[in-house]
Structures are given as structure tokens and as C-alpha cells.
Enzyme design. Sequence first.
Site, short mmCIF file in Angstrom:
data_model
loop_
_atom_site.label_atom_id
_atom_site.label_comp_id
_atom_site.label_asym_id
_atom_site.label_seq_id
_atom_site.Cartn_x
_atom_site.Cartn_y
_atom_site.Cartn_z
N GLY A 45 41.62 40.85 33.57
CA GLY A 45 40.34 41.36 34.03
C GLY A 45 39.63 40.34 34.89
O GLY A 45 39.83 39.13 34.74
N GLN A 50 32.90 36.04 39.12
CA GLN A 50 33.98 35.04 39.10
C GLN A 50 34.55 34.76 40.49
O GLN A 50 35.28 33.79 40.67
CB GLN A 50 35.11 35.50 38.18
CG GLN A 50 34.69 35.58 36.72
CD GLN A 50 35.85 35.98 35.84
OE1 GLN A 50 36.12 37.16 35.67
NE2 GLN A 50 36.55 35.00 35.30
N CYS A 99 39.92 32.94 29.85
CA CYS A 99 39.10 33.37 30.97
C CYS A 99 39.52 32.58 32.21
O CYS A 99 39.69 31.36 32.13
CB CYS A 99 37.63 33.09 30.64
SG CYS A 99 36.50 33.55 31.96
N LEU A 100 39.66 33.26 33.33
CA LEU A 100 40.09 32.57 34.56
C LEU A 100 39.06 31.53 34.99
O LEU A 100 39.40 30.58 35.70
CB LEU A 100 40.32 33.58 35.68
CG LEU A 100 41.46 34.58 35.45
CD1 LEU A 100 41.53 35.58 36.59
CD2 LEU A 100 42.79 33.87 35.28
N HIS A 141 34.20 41.26 27.09
CA HIS A 141 34.33 39.97 27.77
C HIS A 141 33.85 40.07 29.22
O HIS A 141 33.09 39.23 29.69
CB HIS A 141 35.80 39.52 27.69
CG HIS A 141 36.09 38.24 28.42
ND1 HIS A 141 36.53 37.10 27.78
CD2 HIS A 141 36.03 37.92 29.74
CE1 HIS A 141 36.70 36.13 28.68
NE2 HIS A 141 36.42 36.60 29.88
N GLU A 142 34.29 41.12 29.91
CA GLU A 142 33.97 41.23 31.34
C GLU A 142 32.50 41.60 31.57
O GLU A 142 31.87 41.09 32.49
CB GLU A 142 34.90 42.24 32.02
CG GLU A 142 36.39 41.90 31.99
CD GLU A 142 36.71 40.52 32.56
OE1 GLU A 142 35.95 40.00 33.40
OE2 GLU A 142 37.74 39.95 32.14
N HIS A 145 30.30 38.72 31.52
CA HIS A 145 30.24 37.98 32.79
C HIS A 145 29.09 38.49 33.67
O HIS A 145 28.48 37.72 34.41
CB HIS A 145 31.54 38.14 33.58
CG HIS A 145 32.62 37.16 33.18
ND1 HIS A 145 32.45 35.79 33.25
CD2 HIS A 145 33.88 37.35 32.72
CE1 HIS A 145 33.57 35.19 32.85
NE2 HIS A 145 34.45 36.11 32.52
NI NI Z 1 36.41 35.81 31.83
#
Ligand code: NI
Length: 186
Positions: A45, A50, A99-100, A141-142, A145
Site C-alpha cells: 500500500g 509518502q 512501512c515504506l 495503516h494507510e 498516513h
Molecule cells: Ni506506511
Amino acid sequence: MTYPIHVYGMPVLRKKAAEIKKDHEELNQLIDNMYETLYQADGIGLAAPQIGKSLRLIVVDGTTINNEEDPELKDFKKVFINPYITEEDGDEWEFNEGCLSLPNIREDVKRKSRIRLQYYDQDFNFHNEHLEGIRARILQHEVDHLNGILFIDKLQPLKKRLLNGKLREISKGKAEINYKIVYPKR
Ligand code: NI
């Protein structure tokens, strides 16, 4: 094209993201580029903050990885525009999240097991649906963000403190990763 991923320390990750309007310029192109960025970074995701864009936009693709372990993800490829979680219920459960924007950090995070999610798809059709388990987890999670929240914020203070060294390295651009990143200048 792909975007570099904004990592821990970048202010955009702490902002509340703005809603997207139906006539947003080159939205389809942006979505394509976000998918390309997601794939080259091997993620499931990606939220627009991000890639440095403070917009309520999420792309998810769980179809390319680990299908045997997570059969629920087999056909889970979706775009979420202006998503909001309106309800969360069910038992809390732990899942090892990554997480990226927090490369090389993985921690067990507790979240509730069911959500109600409102969003628009890429054709701006409205949806209001229940998600459970791993699908709910990804969206929790997303959507975090989009509200300036990272999964490390959910950890016990002691656990979080143990990550301080790693976080400092990430914010200096010293993480070992195979995708391009943007980190704070100092
Ligand atoms: Ni993340």
C-alpha cells in the site's frame, strides 16, 4: 514514472491530507505513477503523503505477493479516494507492520479487526463497506498516513524509544534500501 518515497522526518508525513476534487488534474496519471512507485519499492500500500503529496489518496495491491499466506489479498487491488474510517470494532489483534517510509523497521501493532470505510473509487463512485482482517489492517495503516500518523506512534513508549537510533538514521538518509527516498535536509 516513479516518485522517491518520503521517509521519517519529512513534515508531509505529519500533515492532515486534503481531499481530492473530481476534476483534479491528471489524477489517473498520478494513480498510475503511485502504482509504479509501489511496485518498484515492493510495497502493498502507498498513501499520497509518502510521495510528498498531501492528498487523501491511497493505492493498494496485495495481488502480487504472498498469496498463499494471505489468500484474502489475492484479488485486493484498489484505489481509495477521500477514504474515511467511520467505525472500528471487533477484537484487537497484533500484526507485524512495516512501512515504506520507515525502511527496515517492523513491529507488532495492535488494531481492531473490523472497520467501516467510506471512499470513492477511481471513477468517483462512492463506496461504504466493511473490511476485516488483513484488508482492514492495510486500510487502517494507510488512512493513518492521511492523518499524519505512523505505525510507530501506536507502540508502547519504551518500544518506540528503542527505535530512536534507527529513526535517526532513516531521517539522515542512511537506511539501506533499494528504492529512492527523500529525507530532511540538515
Ligand atoms: Ni506506511
